[in-house]
Motif scaffolding. Structure first.
Motif, PDB file in Angstrom:
ATOM      1  N   UNK A  71      10.819  17.510  50.074  1.00 33.34           N
ATOM      2  CA  UNK A  71      10.771  18.437  51.204  1.00 33.34           C
ATOM      3  C   UNK A  71      11.780  18.113  52.294  1.00 33.34           C
ATOM      4  N   UNK A  72      12.213  16.861  52.390  1.00 31.74           N
ATOM      5  CA  UNK A  72      13.182  16.488  53.420  1.00 31.74           C
ATOM      6  C   UNK A  72      14.627  16.667  52.974  1.00 31.74           C
ATOM      7  N   UNK A  73      14.836  17.072  51.740  1.00 27.98           N
ATOM      8  CA  UNK A  73      16.187  17.300  51.252  1.00 27.98           C
ATOM      9  C   UNK A  73      16.841  18.427  52.036  1.00 27.98           C
ATOM     10  N   UNK A  74      18.087  18.246  52.433  1.00 26.43           N
ATOM     11  CA  UNK A  74      18.757  19.296  53.197  1.00 26.43           C
ATOM     12  C   UNK A  74      19.071  20.484  52.302  1.00 26.43           C
ATOM     13  N   UNK A  75      19.155  21.649  52.902  1.00 22.82           N
ATOM     14  CA  UNK A  75      19.496  22.859  52.151  1.00 22.82           C
ATOM     15  C   UNK A  75      20.851  22.708  51.468  1.00 22.82           C
TER      16      UNK A  75
END
Length: 316
Positions: A71-75
């Motif tokens: 969920x913390x992965x950047x777009x």
């Protein structure tokens, strides 16, 4: 901006326990939507819990042949990932279609899914808005509703959801992993993450107080081509008017409801041998435009039929 307290989370379970125990707490990662809303005093959290540095980032294969995206992965990281580009191109295309490179570099996957509507009346604190102030009324019903929903709206709210990423994930049949303060993990189909407005448009998701999105899980890619197409008034700094994600025989529409709209009637018609134009027409039989947004019917029809044709060609 109103005063608030700040906490940097050390681990995910500690973050959700803190959120559940602290009135007015909100999670923050990239902050690309929340901080704007705080500056406008639309959102007024009393406590911010920073989850942006938790070990929730990364893209990894799953045992069944899918992908798990933290969920913390950047777009930007998701859009450029070789596995996503090769096996889930519709997701990469959808992410690139949304926001600027600067926003994509900062925005997290979890935050993208939970961004709030861009309805003008939601952002205007001088006007009634049931989503912002429950029971005050919906100004858009008789106002500037050119970009209002054509599916799933109610007399309480006609806003639309704006995430491009969520539309692609809906077409792919993705699931969302969440963590509760009890320590329980839950997996929810992304369509079920969102609630239609009904009489309570201020309740936007199925998340309980303190629940934290920890990952998005993609099943193995469906057979057939994939494509994402979006229409907007201009190429930059403009919200979408409508979008469509096609993944094999699976179709989802964007900017037409308060959640990504899985086009089940279209999918059934395609499976029965209907042409793309006939299939999307079947879906639009259930639409309820309001006058100023009537143009969305032919727009969605043309955009979707073209995307399905293109996806079919890519899947050949």
């Amino acid at each position: 901006m109103r005063p608030f307290t700040y906490e940097r989370a050390v681990d995910a379970l500690g973050a959700v326990k803190s959120a559940a125990a602290t009135p007015g707490a909100r999670f923050i990662a990239g902050g690309t939507n929340l901080l704007d809303l705080m500056k406008l005093e639309i959102e007024q959290p009393q406590h911010l819990i920073d989850v942006g540095r938790l070990d929730l980032a990364g893209v990894a294969p799953t045992p069944d042949g899918g992908l798990r995206i933290g969920a913390s992965t950047s777009n930007s990281t998701v859009a450029a990932d070789p596995q996503v580009l090769a096996r889930y191109p519709v997701l990469s295309q959808a992410i690139v279609a949304g926001g600027s490179p600067q926003l994509r570099n900062k925005a997290s996957v979890g935050g993208n899914l939970l961004q709030r509507t861009r309805c003008a009346y939601f952002y205007d604190t001088t006007k009634p808005c049931n989503k912002r102030a429950p029971g005050s009324g919906c100004s858009a019903l008789e106002g500037l509703n050119r970009n209002a929903a054509i599916f799933g709206a109610s007399a309480a709210c006609i806003a639309t959801h704006t995430s491009d990423m969520a539309v692609a994930l809906a077409a792919l049949g993705a699931q969302v992993e969440t963590l509760a303060a009890s320590g329980e993990s839950r997996t929810t189909p992304i369509i079920d993450l969102y609630r239609l407005p009904g009489d309570t448009p201020q309740i936007e998701t199925s998340l309980a107080t303190g629940d934290l999105i920890t990952a998005v899980v993609l099943p193995p890619p469906p057979a057939g081509g994939q494509i994402y197409r979006k229409a907007r008034d201009r190429a930059s700094y403009a919200g979408g008017l409508a979008s469509v994600a096609v993944a094999g025989g699976q179709v989802a529409l964007g900017m037409v409801a308060l959640r990504p709209w899985r086009a089940h009637a279209t999918e059934a018609a395609l499976a029965a041998g209907a042409s793309p134009a006939e299939a999307i027409a079947r879906e639009l039989e259930g639409a309820s435009p309001l006058g100023r947004n009537d143009f969305k019917l032919p727009l969605v029809a043309r955009l979707s039929a073209a995307a399905i044709h293109e996806a079919n060609g890519r899947g050949a």
